[in-house]
Design a protein around this motif. Structure first.
Motif, short mmCIF file in Angstrom:
data_model
loop_
_atom_site.label_atom_id
_atom_site.label_comp_id
_atom_site.label_asym_id
_atom_site.label_seq_id
_atom_site.Cartn_x
_atom_site.Cartn_y
_atom_site.Cartn_z
N ASP A 91 13.89 -16.11 14.20
CA ASP A 91 15.01 -16.28 13.28
C ASP A 91 16.27 -16.55 14.09
N ASN A 92 17.15 -17.31 13.48
CA ASN A 92 18.51 -17.51 14.02
C ASN A 92 18.56 -17.96 15.47
N LEU A 93 18.05 -19.16 15.72
CA LEU A 93 18.30 -19.77 17.02
C LEU A 93 19.81 -19.99 17.09
N THR A 94 20.46 -19.33 18.03
CA THR A 94 21.91 -19.45 18.16
C THR A 94 22.24 -20.01 19.53
N LEU A 95 22.89 -21.17 19.52
CA LEU A 95 23.31 -21.84 20.75
C LEU A 95 24.83 -21.75 20.81
N LYS A 96 25.34 -21.28 21.95
CA LYS A 96 26.78 -21.15 22.12
C LYS A 96 27.18 -21.78 23.45
N LEU A 97 28.37 -22.34 23.46
CA LEU A 97 28.94 -22.88 24.69
C LEU A 97 30.33 -22.27 24.84
N PHE A 98 30.56 -21.65 26.01
CA PHE A 98 31.82 -21.00 26.31
C PHE A 98 32.51 -21.70 27.48
N LYS A 99 33.81 -21.48 27.60
CA LYS A 99 34.52 -21.86 28.82
C LYS A 99 33.96 -21.02 29.96
N ALA A 100 34.34 -21.33 31.18
CA ALA A 100 33.83 -20.64 32.37
C ALA A 100 34.02 -19.13 32.32
N ASP A 101 35.05 -18.65 31.60
CA ASP A 101 35.29 -17.21 31.53
C ASP A 101 34.21 -16.46 30.76
N THR A 104 35.61 -17.34 25.94
CA THR A 104 36.29 -18.30 25.06
C THR A 104 35.26 -19.27 24.51
N LEU A 105 34.94 -19.11 23.23
CA LEU A 105 33.90 -19.90 22.58
C LEU A 105 34.38 -21.32 22.31
N LEU A 106 33.59 -22.31 22.76
CA LEU A 106 33.88 -23.72 22.49
C LEU A 106 33.12 -24.19 21.24
N PHE A 107 31.85 -23.78 21.12
CA PHE A 107 31.13 -24.05 19.89
C PHE A 107 29.95 -23.10 19.75
N GLU A 132 35.62 -27.61 16.60
CA GLU A 132 34.81 -27.39 17.79
C GLU A 132 34.87 -28.59 18.73
N ILE A 133 34.85 -29.80 18.17
CA ILE A 133 34.99 -31.00 18.99
C ILE A 133 36.36 -31.02 19.66
N ASN A 134 37.38 -30.64 18.90
CA ASN A 134 38.73 -30.56 19.47
C ASN A 134 38.80 -29.53 20.60
N ASN A 135 38.13 -28.38 20.43
CA ASN A 135 38.08 -27.35 21.48
C ASN A 135 37.50 -27.92 22.77
N LEU A 136 36.39 -28.63 22.64
CA LEU A 136 35.75 -29.23 23.82
C LEU A 136 36.65 -30.25 24.48
N ASN A 137 37.22 -31.15 23.69
CA ASN A 137 38.07 -32.20 24.26
C ASN A 137 39.34 -31.62 24.88
N ASP A 146 37.55 -29.54 37.95
CA ASP A 146 36.14 -29.22 37.70
C ASP A 146 36.06 -28.11 36.66
N LYS A 147 35.50 -28.42 35.50
CA LYS A 147 35.36 -27.44 34.42
C LYS A 147 33.95 -26.88 34.44
N CYS A 148 33.86 -25.59 34.21
CA CYS A 148 32.57 -24.92 34.15
C CYS A 148 32.35 -24.36 32.75
N PHE A 149 31.09 -24.14 32.42
CA PHE A 149 30.69 -23.69 31.10
C PHE A 149 29.65 -22.58 31.23
N VAL A 150 29.56 -21.76 30.19
CA VAL A 150 28.49 -20.78 30.06
C VAL A 150 27.77 -21.12 28.76
N ALA A 151 26.49 -21.42 28.86
CA ALA A 151 25.67 -21.75 27.68
C ALA A 151 24.74 -20.58 27.40
N THR A 152 24.59 -20.24 26.13
CA THR A 152 23.67 -19.16 25.76
C THR A 152 22.71 -19.62 24.68
N LEU A 153 21.52 -19.04 24.70
CA LEU A 153 20.50 -19.28 23.69
C LEU A 153 19.98 -17.92 23.26
#
Length: 181
Positions: A91-101, A104-107, A132-137, A146-153
């Motif tokens: 249940d609830n596949l949740t994909l998140k993308l954060f800034k390097a910190d 801060t949730l991007l989407f 969310e698109i605006n957050n990313l841009n 150089d921007k870094c991201f943290v992705a979660t599943l």
């Protein structure tokens, strides 16, 4: 004298055709960069929680053009299962993308019913909201930095036909790099 007119007329035709064909050596150059975050796990529990870090500098297309970049812009994103235990679901596949910190949730994108093998050779398009698109841009606004991201599943209520399950998948988001001519 006729030869001079022919040469002059030929040169005019060549320059006119170049001008109207849009052949401008100073046109902008665009490159598509696929940022991928791979997730792999083997488990027995009832939940999956995976985290992966990635940076723009991890990708050669970015590094090779870093000094010439004018802009980086988000295009689209998708989730794909590369390999999974038969009948792996949850249940609830949740994909998140954060800034390097990592805070801060991007989407965030949620699929209420997750069947892993539904997404083998059938990518799940991730539809983001305009904010969310605006957050990313906005995060990508300085392309030389150089921007870094943290992705979660995350998946809850995991079940499969066997005791031990495996999941190999990836989150991919496409960006467009605008390169100075």
């Amino acid at each position: 004298m006729k030869n001079h007119y022919k040469i002059f007329f030929t040169i005019i035709i060549i320059f006119t055709s170049i001008a109207f064909s849009g052949c401008d050596p100073f046109d902008d150059v665009y490159l598509t960069l696929a940022l991928e975050s791979n997730f792999s796990t083997t488990g027995v529990g009832t939940s999956i929680s995976l985290t992966n870090n990635l940076c723009l500098s991890d990708f050669s297309d970015y590094e090779d053009n870093r000094d010439k970049l004018e802009e980086i812009r988000y295009i689209t994103s998708a989730y794909m299962t590369l390999d999974a235990t038969q009948d792996l679901r949850g249940d609830n596949l949740t994909l998140k993308l954060f800034k390097a910190d990592g805070t801060t949730l991007l989407f965030q994108f949620v699929v209420p019913v997750f069947v892993a093998n539904n997404y083998v050779n059938n990518p799940l398009k991730i539809n983001l909201t305009q904010p969310e698109i605006n957050n990313l841009n906005t995060y990508l606004v300085n392309p030389q930095e150089d921007k870094c991201f943290v992705a979660t599943l995350d998946v809850s209520n995991v079940s499969s036909s066997g005791i031990i399950y495996t999941l190999n998948s990836k989150l991919e988001f496409l960006t467009e790099l605008k390169i100075k001519p």
